[in-house]
Enzyme design. Structure first.
Site, mmCIF file in Angstrom:
data_model
loop_
_atom_site.group_PDB
_atom_site.id
_atom_site.type_symbol
_atom_site.label_atom_id
_atom_site.label_comp_id
_atom_site.label_asym_id
_atom_site.label_seq_id
_atom_site.Cartn_x
_atom_site.Cartn_y
_atom_site.Cartn_z
ATOM 1 N N PRO A 67 0.797 -1.219 0.000
ATOM 2 C CG PRO A 67 -0.097 -1.081 2.143
ATOM 3 C CD PRO A 67 0.544 -2.046 1.188
ATOM 4 C CG ASN A 68 -0.231 4.317 1.327
ATOM 5 O OD1 ASN A 68 -1.208 4.864 0.817
ATOM 6 N ND2 ASN A 68 -0.280 3.774 2.526
ATOM 7 N NE ARG A 116 4.067 6.656 1.713
ATOM 8 C CZ ARG A 116 4.281 5.417 2.103
ATOM 9 N NH1 ARG A 116 4.658 4.519 1.204
ATOM 10 N NH2 ARG A 116 4.099 5.052 3.339
ATOM 11 C CE1 TYR A 166 8.943 5.144 2.609
ATOM 12 C CE2 TYR A 166 7.396 6.975 2.809
ATOM 13 C CZ TYR A 166 7.908 5.785 3.280
ATOM 14 O OH TYR A 166 7.393 5.213 4.420
ATOM 15 C CG ASN A 210 8.506 -1.856 0.206
ATOM 16 O OD1 ASN A 210 7.981 -1.940 1.323
ATOM 17 N ND2 ASN A 210 9.004 -0.712 -0.254
ATOM 18 C CB ALA A 240 1.708 0.294 6.447
ATOM 19 C CG HIS A 287 5.491 -2.092 10.054
ATOM 20 N ND1 HIS A 287 6.820 -2.444 10.078
ATOM 21 C CD2 HIS A 287 5.398 -1.063 9.157
ATOM 22 C CE1 HIS A 287 7.502 -1.647 9.251
ATOM 23 N NE2 HIS A 287 6.654 -0.808 8.679
ATOM 24 C CG ASP A 321 -0.298 -17.241 8.199
ATOM 25 O OD1 ASP A 321 0.745 -17.395 8.862
ATOM 26 O OD2 ASP A 321 -1.430 -17.157 8.716
ATOM 27 C CD GLU A 336 11.120 -7.365 5.745
ATOM 28 O OE1 GLU A 336 11.453 -8.456 6.285
ATOM 29 O OE2 GLU A 336 10.645 -6.408 6.392
ATOM 30 C CB SER A 379 12.637 4.569 4.722
ATOM 31 O OG SER A 379 11.654 3.698 5.271
ATOM 32 N NE ARG A 393 10.246 6.266 8.275
ATOM 33 C CZ ARG A 393 9.258 6.038 7.391
ATOM 34 N NH1 ARG A 393 9.377 5.043 6.523
ATOM 35 N NH2 ARG A 393 8.185 6.794 7.398
ATOM 36 N NE ARG A 410 7.160 4.520 9.733
ATOM 37 C CZ ARG A 410 6.029 4.610 9.010
ATOM 38 N NH1 ARG A 410 5.680 3.635 8.203
ATOM 39 N NH2 ARG A 410 5.275 5.687 9.080
HETATM 40 C C1 DQA Z 1 8.324 1.187 3.658
HETATM 41 C C2 DQA Z 1 8.429 1.422 5.168
HETATM 42 C C3 DQA Z 1 7.095 1.179 5.831
HETATM 43 O O1 DQA Z 1 7.200 1.401 7.232
HETATM 44 C C4 DQA Z 1 6.059 2.125 5.271
HETATM 45 O O2 DQA Z 1 4.786 1.881 5.858
HETATM 46 C C5 DQA Z 1 5.971 2.088 3.795
HETATM 47 C C6 DQA Z 1 7.214 2.012 3.031
HETATM 48 C C7 DQA Z 1 9.631 1.552 2.923
HETATM 49 O O3 DQA Z 1 9.764 1.166 1.772
HETATM 50 O O4 DQA Z 1 10.493 2.239 3.479
HETATM 51 O O5 DQA Z 1 4.905 2.182 3.214
HETATM 52 O O6 DQA Z 1 8.079 -0.185 3.438
#
Ligand code: DQA
Length: 149
Positions: free
Chosen positions: A13-14, A21, A26, A77, A80, A83, A90, A101, A105, A110, A114
């Protein structure tokens, strides 16, 4: 060198908002830019990649399940969901695929929420804090892992 392996590169997400963003965290690279960088590196390594993004946990879970038969490894990646998501943990476990993984960032520099990742428990390795370069490092490592078979 043709390794002839297919790698799922999964973004949570995001991450579709990269470039706009929080660029101080980022960076300015967009998701499309990131995909192009990954495609270029994958070609050099003899990998084919399936680069995807979703804001929906269930969709990510379904794609990971499919990787059991469709892919040889997973670079993820999970944003969020890293976490929070036992469902993604699973799915990664049942995929029986090597997992790397990635975070753009350095999550350990942080907020404390996180610092814990559910995904790390099943990951062969974790790369964070190197921005887009981290994805390329993950593909380099994945080429080694799948090339060893
Ligand atoms: C992230 C770090 C996560 O804590 C955050 O919620 C993201 C991006 C990163 O790529 O640094 O969405 O995975």
């Amino acid at each position: 060198m043709a390794i002839d392996a297919s790698i799922l590169v999964l973004n949570g997400p995001n991450l579709n908002m990269l470039g706009v963003r929080e660029p101080h965290i980022y960076g300015a690279t967009t998701l499309d830019d990131l995909e192009a960088l990954c495609q270029e590196r994958a070609e050099q390594l003899g990998l084919s990649i399936d680069f995807r993004q979703s804001n929906h946990e269930g969709e990510l879970v379904s794609w990971i399940q499919e990787s059991r038969t469709d892919h040889d490894g997973i670079v993820i990646n999970a944003g969020a969901y890293t976490h929070t998501s036992i469902a993604i943990l699973d799915a990664l476990t049942l995929s029986e695929r090597p997992v790397i993984e990635v975070h753009l960032s350095n999550i350990y520099k942080r907020e404390t929420f996180r610092h814990h990742s559910y995904i790390s428990a099943v990951a062969q390795g974790v790369i964070c804090g190197f921005g887009p370069q981290g994805y390329l490092m993950a593909l380099d490592a994945m080429a080694q892992i799948v090339g060893r078979d």
